[in-house]
Each structure stands twice: as C-alpha cells, then as structure tokens.
Design a protein around this motif. Structure first.
Motif, short mmCIF file in Angstrom:
data_model
loop_
_atom_site.label_atom_id
_atom_site.label_comp_id
_atom_site.label_asym_id
_atom_site.label_seq_id
_atom_site.Cartn_x
_atom_site.Cartn_y
_atom_site.Cartn_z
N TYR A 1 0.81 -1.21 0.00
CA TYR A 1 0.00 0.00 0.00
C TYR A 1 0.85 1.26 0.00
O TYR A 1 0.34 2.35 -0.20
CB TYR A 1 -0.95 0.00 1.21
CG TYR A 1 -2.14 -0.89 1.00
CD1 TYR A 1 -3.30 -0.39 0.43
CD2 TYR A 1 -2.10 -2.23 1.32
CE1 TYR A 1 -4.39 -1.20 0.20
CE2 TYR A 1 -3.18 -3.05 1.11
CZ TYR A 1 -4.33 -2.52 0.55
OH TYR A 1 -5.41 -3.34 0.32
N VAL A 2 2.16 1.14 0.19
CA VAL A 2 3.05 2.29 0.19
C VAL A 2 3.67 2.48 -1.19
O VAL A 2 3.62 3.57 -1.75
CB VAL A 2 4.15 2.14 1.27
CG1 VAL A 2 5.12 3.31 1.22
CG2 VAL A 2 3.54 2.00 2.66
N CYS A 3 4.26 1.40 -1.75
CA CYS A 3 5.01 1.54 -3.00
C CYS A 3 4.43 0.75 -4.18
O CYS A 3 4.88 0.91 -5.31
CB CYS A 3 6.47 1.14 -2.78
SG CYS A 3 6.69 -0.61 -2.39
N GLY A 4 3.47 -0.12 -3.95
CA GLY A 4 2.82 -0.87 -5.03
C GLY A 4 3.51 -2.15 -5.46
O GLY A 4 3.03 -2.85 -6.34
N GLN A 5 4.65 -2.49 -4.84
CA GLN A 5 5.35 -3.72 -5.19
C GLN A 5 4.64 -4.93 -4.59
O GLN A 5 3.86 -4.81 -3.65
CB GLN A 5 6.79 -3.66 -4.70
CG GLN A 5 7.63 -2.60 -5.41
CD GLN A 5 9.09 -2.79 -5.15
OE1 GLN A 5 9.64 -3.82 -5.54
NE2 GLN A 5 9.71 -1.82 -4.50
N LEU A 6 4.95 -6.11 -5.13
CA LEU A 6 4.36 -7.33 -4.61
C LEU A 6 4.88 -7.62 -3.20
O LEU A 6 6.06 -7.44 -2.93
CB LEU A 6 4.65 -8.52 -5.52
CG LEU A 6 3.93 -8.52 -6.88
CD1 LEU A 6 4.33 -9.75 -7.66
CD2 LEU A 6 2.42 -8.47 -6.69
N VAL A 7 3.98 -8.08 -2.34
CA VAL A 7 4.30 -8.38 -0.94
C VAL A 7 4.35 -9.90 -0.78
O VAL A 7 3.47 -10.61 -1.26
CB VAL A 7 3.23 -7.79 0.00
CG1 VAL A 7 3.49 -8.18 1.44
CG2 VAL A 7 3.16 -6.28 -0.15
N GLU A 8 5.38 -10.39 -0.13
CA GLU A 8 5.46 -11.80 0.21
C GLU A 8 4.63 -12.00 1.48
O GLU A 8 4.96 -11.46 2.54
CB GLU A 8 6.91 -12.22 0.45
CG GLU A 8 7.05 -13.71 0.69
CD GLU A 8 8.50 -14.13 0.81
OE1 GLU A 8 8.74 -15.04 1.62
OE2 GLU A 8 9.35 -13.57 0.12
N LEU A 9 3.54 -12.76 1.37
CA LEU A 9 2.58 -12.87 2.47
C LEU A 9 2.72 -14.20 3.21
O LEU A 9 2.99 -15.24 2.61
CB LEU A 9 1.15 -12.76 1.92
CG LEU A 9 0.79 -11.44 1.23
CD1 LEU A 9 -0.57 -11.54 0.57
CD2 LEU A 9 0.82 -10.30 2.24
N ASN A 10 2.50 -14.14 4.50
CA ASN A 10 2.43 -15.32 5.37
C ASN A 10 1.14 -15.22 6.16
O ASN A 10 0.78 -14.14 6.64
CB ASN A 10 3.63 -15.35 6.35
CG ASN A 10 4.94 -15.45 5.62
OD1 ASN A 10 5.15 -16.37 4.86
ND2 ASN A 10 5.81 -14.48 5.84
N PRO B 1 9.78 -5.82 -1.27
CA PRO B 1 11.23 -5.70 -1.46
C PRO B 1 11.83 -4.41 -0.90
O PRO B 1 13.01 -4.36 -0.56
CB PRO B 1 11.40 -5.76 -2.99
CG PRO B 1 10.22 -6.53 -3.46
CD PRO B 1 9.10 -6.14 -2.53
N ASP B 2 11.03 -3.35 -0.78
CA ASP B 2 11.52 -2.08 -0.22
C ASP B 2 11.51 -2.07 1.30
O ASP B 2 11.87 -1.07 1.91
CB ASP B 2 10.70 -0.90 -0.74
CG ASP B 2 11.09 -0.49 -2.16
OD1 ASP B 2 12.13 -0.97 -2.65
OD2 ASP B 2 10.34 0.29 -2.77
N GLY B 3 11.03 -3.18 1.92
CA GLY B 3 11.06 -3.27 3.37
C GLY B 3 9.84 -2.75 4.09
O GLY B 3 9.83 -2.65 5.32
N HIS B 4 8.79 -2.41 3.36
CA HIS B 4 7.55 -2.00 4.01
C HIS B 4 6.86 -3.24 4.56
O HIS B 4 6.70 -4.23 3.84
CB HIS B 4 6.62 -1.28 3.03
CG HIS B 4 7.23 -0.06 2.44
ND1 HIS B 4 7.43 0.07 1.08
CD2 HIS B 4 7.72 1.07 3.00
CE1 HIS B 4 7.99 1.24 0.84
NE2 HIS B 4 8.18 1.86 1.99
#
Length: 111
Positions: A36-45, A60-63
């Motif tokens: 929700y900050v940068c639009g990149q894909l999030v690795e979810l658990n 990948p940007d650490g958000h």
C-alpha cells in the motif's frame, strides 16, 4: 509497518452490530498482495488463531504489512467470542459446529 487492522482492542458493544462474512483466503490475499506504500508485490504469510486470520508480509523495499481479520476484545478475537456465544445461545454442540466448519474448510478454535 503498515497496520491495516482496526484498533488492537475494541469494546464489545462497538462490534456487536457489525456484519460478519465468509471470505475465501485466495480472494483476500489478492487484495493484500500489493504494498500500500510503493505498489510492489508483498510476500505474504498467514496464520490463524481459531477464526482469526492474521496476514503478515513485506515488500522488497522493506515496508511491512500486518492485517487481522477481526477486532480484538480484551485480547480475544471477536469472532472466537461470537462463535462461542452462538454455540451456547443456540443450543448447538461444538461437535456439530466443528463438523460444519470442517466441511467448509474453515478454521475454528478447538474445544
């Protein structure tokens, strides 16, 4: 950290009138897969505590993302409280409710 859940602890009165839905995990994860900050894909658990689904992840940007499927009441997931009350007040048995949940592949708390 991006916090997408409601306040950590809520008053039971504020939750009482709130609607409850069955939501498929795959549909929900589609909504949370982009940061929700940068639009990149999030690795979810994902993890569960009874009826509570917790989704955590990072891009990948650490958000960081932390989302809970239901509000907490005094540290207890409101869905677990509501299901317990429904079983009691409707005169159901845990065994029948657990069997129904199993058929739906829906996690609930154990006895």
């Amino acid at each position: 950290e991006v916090e997408l859940s409601q306040e950590k602890d809520q008053d039971a009165k504020g939750i009482a009138g709130s609607k409850t839905y069955l939501v498929y995990e795959s549909s929900l994860l589609m909504l949370l897969r982009k940061c929700y900050v940068c639009g990149q894909l999030v690795e979810l658990n994902t993890s569960t505590r009874g009826t509570l689904l917790i989704v955590q992840g990072s891009c990948p940007d650490g958000h960081n993302l932390c989302w809970e499927s239901q509000p907490m009441v005094k540290g207890i997931a409101s869905g677990n409280l509501a299901l317990s009350a429904a079983i009691l007040f409707c005169g159901l048995t845990y065994t029948k409710v657990a069997s129904m949940a199993s058929l739906l592949n829906m996690p609930i708390f154990s006895e």
